[in-house]
Design a protein around this motif. Structure first.
Motif, PDB file in Angstrom:
ATOM      1  N   ALA A 124      40.064  45.695  44.852  1.00 47.77           N
ATOM      2  CA  ALA A 124      40.107  47.519  45.294  1.00 47.77           C
ATOM      3  C   ALA A 124      39.886  48.826  44.951  1.00 47.77           C
ATOM      4  CB  ALA A 124      41.915  47.777  46.514  1.00 47.77           C
ATOM      5  N   VAL A 125      39.974  48.409  43.155  1.00 45.67           N
ATOM      6  CA  VAL A 125      38.955  49.206  42.339  1.00 45.67           C
ATOM      7  C   VAL A 125      37.803  49.297  41.789  1.00 45.67           C
ATOM      8  CG1 VAL A 125      41.737  50.763  42.700  1.00 45.67           C
ATOM      9  CG2 VAL A 125      40.469  48.636  41.286  1.00 45.67           C
ATOM     10  N   GLU A 126      37.329  49.892  41.222  1.00 46.07           N
ATOM     11  CA  GLU A 126      35.906  49.378  40.367  1.00 46.07           C
ATOM     12  C   GLU A 126      36.758  48.940  38.677  1.00 46.07           C
ATOM     13  OE1 GLU A 126      32.456  51.102  37.762  1.00 46.07           O
ATOM     14  OE2 GLU A 126      34.215  53.156  38.957  1.00 46.07           O
ATOM     15  N   LEU A 127      35.714  47.492  38.809  1.00 46.36           N
ATOM     16  CA  LEU A 127      36.908  46.287  37.635  1.00 46.36           C
ATOM     17  C   LEU A 127      36.237  46.829  36.339  1.00 46.36           C
ATOM     18  CD1 LEU A 127      34.190  43.453  38.797  1.00 46.36           C
ATOM     19  CD2 LEU A 127      36.907  43.513  38.766  1.00 46.36           C
ATOM     20  N   ASP A 128      37.411  47.142  35.438  1.00 46.80           N
ATOM     21  CA  ASP A 128      37.113  47.983  33.921  1.00 46.80           C
ATOM     22  C   ASP A 128      36.989  46.358  34.055  1.00 46.80           C
ATOM     23  OD1 ASP A 128      37.726  48.559  31.671  1.00 46.80           O
ATOM     24  OD2 ASP A 128      39.496  49.532  32.204  1.00 46.80           O
ATOM     25  N   LEU A 129      35.899  45.976  33.424  1.00 44.21           N
ATOM     26  CA  LEU A 129      35.449  44.913  32.026  1.00 44.21           C
ATOM     27  C   LEU A 129      35.688  44.156  30.518  1.00 44.21           C
ATOM     28  CD1 LEU A 129      31.900  44.468  32.896  1.00 44.21           C
ATOM     29  CD2 LEU A 129      33.842  43.406  34.721  1.00 44.21           C
ATOM     30  N   GLY A 130      36.085  46.423  30.086  1.00 42.61           N
ATOM     31  CA  GLY A 130      36.903  46.088  28.965  1.00 42.61           C
ATOM     32  C   GLY A 130      38.788  45.729  29.103  1.00 42.61           C
ATOM     33  N   ARG A 131      39.019  46.293  30.284  1.00 45.11           N
ATOM     34  CA  ARG A 131      40.429  45.187  29.868  1.00 45.11           C
ATOM     35  C   ARG A 131      40.621  43.963  30.831  1.00 45.11           C
ATOM     36  NH1 ARG A 131      45.643  47.310  30.323  1.00 45.11           N
ATOM     37  NH2 ARG A 131      44.316  49.498  30.202  1.00 45.11           N
ATOM     38  N   ILE A 132      39.834  43.975  31.346  1.00 44.05           N
ATOM     39  CA  ILE A 132      39.765  42.126  31.099  1.00 44.05           C
ATOM     40  C   ILE A 132      39.459  41.547  29.955  1.00 44.05           C
ATOM     41  CG2 ILE A 132      38.107  40.234  32.588  1.00 44.05           C
ATOM     42  CD1 ILE A 132      38.059  42.092  34.897  1.00 44.05           C
TER      43      ILE A 132
END
Length: 363
Positions: A124-132
């Motif tokens: 539902a929100v923009e992916l935060d690849l760094g957090r992943i």
């Protein structure tokens, strides 16, 4: 109660012959095995063959926060009485650990004896690849198999867009199953249920990621309270406030955790290397075995970036997590601190020498 009846009563919670062997020294003392399903304020709920008991952890609460009793532990408890105490916990097979926010840089165990770490990420929100990548580093380091659950997939009705989002996460999570799921219409849940039915799974993610809704879908009933995420940024409040272990109807158990705002690394170099396995593999082809992938000649990692084979964002994230992990480890390792200082001095001397050489050419 016979060992056979104990086995059948605890098997749904993950009890097996290896755990039974580890418990053997305590059996002669009339003590009971059980699994911790919840911990709060120095006490814990333990599921035993006689049912769920409330036990005090005073006897096994050392100064080291890495050795406190946590959800998922198999413990040794006293027989019926008031109060009951946990006498010991059996050696952990895996442990999911993050660093605390304290200045002492202590580790905090979130869950023990986990087979699968389900990282819930909201679409539902923009992916935060760094957090992943950060979550995955901790998951790999724990010894569990990470699984990416892209929740709220029903909010991405366009199949092409959804495919691109899945591909972005797959590139970020090599070797990790990436499953778009929807607790609303059930899409993808059958695959996730089949994947986690054979062991213990811990459900991780930020507040608002849809963890409680996903947990209810996996459990087949509304066990966990659900709160709506804020429309403005997709973030939610802490619905789950403690870590709870629950048996799944199709087999296996699930540990639901509170939403994690901060996910600090804790001695996770191996996990970081697993997340960035393509960079580690490229690094084996570098000219120098201690290549930092910054400006060294013959660097295979930089060559891959120039050739468009490796996104520069991945290298930057890899460097960031490696530096953070090194700082955490150095705070508890005097020898490593000394090595880091020597390395800084060496690089500083090399930098000064290079500047002097340049100045000599300018004169």
């Amino acid at each position: 109660m016979t060992s056979t009846s104990v086995f059948s009563a605890l098997a749904p919670y993950g009890w097996d012959s290896a755990w039974a062997d580890a418990f053997t020294p305590y059996a002669a003392e009339g003590l009971l095995p059980g699994r911790v399903v919840r911990v709060d304020r120095g006490q814990c709920d333990v599921v035993t063959a006689d049912g769920v008991v409330r036990a005090d952890t005073a006897f096994v609460t050392p100064h080291d926060p890495m050795r406190v009793v946590c959800t998922g532990d198999w413990v040794v408890v006293e027989p019926a009485g008031s109060p009951q105490y946990v006498r010991a916990y059996l050696p952990r097979r895996t442990a999911f650990v993050r660093s605390t926010s304290s200045k002492r840089s202590e580790g905090q165990i979130l869950a023990a004896n986990v087979d699968h770490a389900i990282v819930a990420v909201s679409l539902a929100v923009e992916l935060d690849l760094g957090r992943i990548e950060r979550f995955l580093a901790l998951a790999w380091e724990s010894g569990a198999q990470p699984v990416m659950a892209l929740t709220k997939a029903d909010l991405v009705p366009d199949a092409v867009t959804l495919s691109h989002l899945v591909q972005d996460v797959e590139t970020t999570a090599p070797g990790v199953p990436v499953l778009p799921v929807s607790a609303v219409d059930g899409d993808g849940l059958d695959v996730l249920v089949a994947l986690v039915s054979g062991g213990t799974s811990v459900l991780l993610g930020q507040s608002g990621a849809g963890k409680s809704t996903l947990a209810n879908a996996l459990l087949g009933e509304d066990v966990m309270e659900v709160q709506a995420a804020r429309e403005v940024d997709g973030k939610g409040r802490h619905t789950t406030t403690t870590r709870n272990l629950l048996a799944l109807p199709g087999g296996g158990v699930l540990i639901d955790t509170p939403g994690l705002r901060g996910v600090g690394l804790w001695d996770a170099e191996t996990g970081v290397g697993q997340v960035f396995s393509e960079i580690e593999k490229l690094g084996e082809r570098c000219r120098f075995h201690d290549c930092a992938h910054e400006a060294e000649p013959g660097c295979a990692v930089l060559a891959a970036i120039e050739a468009g084979e490796l996104p520069e964002r991945r290298l930057e994230s890899y460097r960031k997590l490696m530096r953070e992990n090194q700082r955490i480890v150095a705070k508890t390792d005097a020898r490593l601190r000394a090595e880091i200082r020597r390395d800084w001095k060496r690089k500083g001397a090399e930098g000064r020498a290079a500047m002097e050489a340049k100045r000599g050419r300018w004169r």
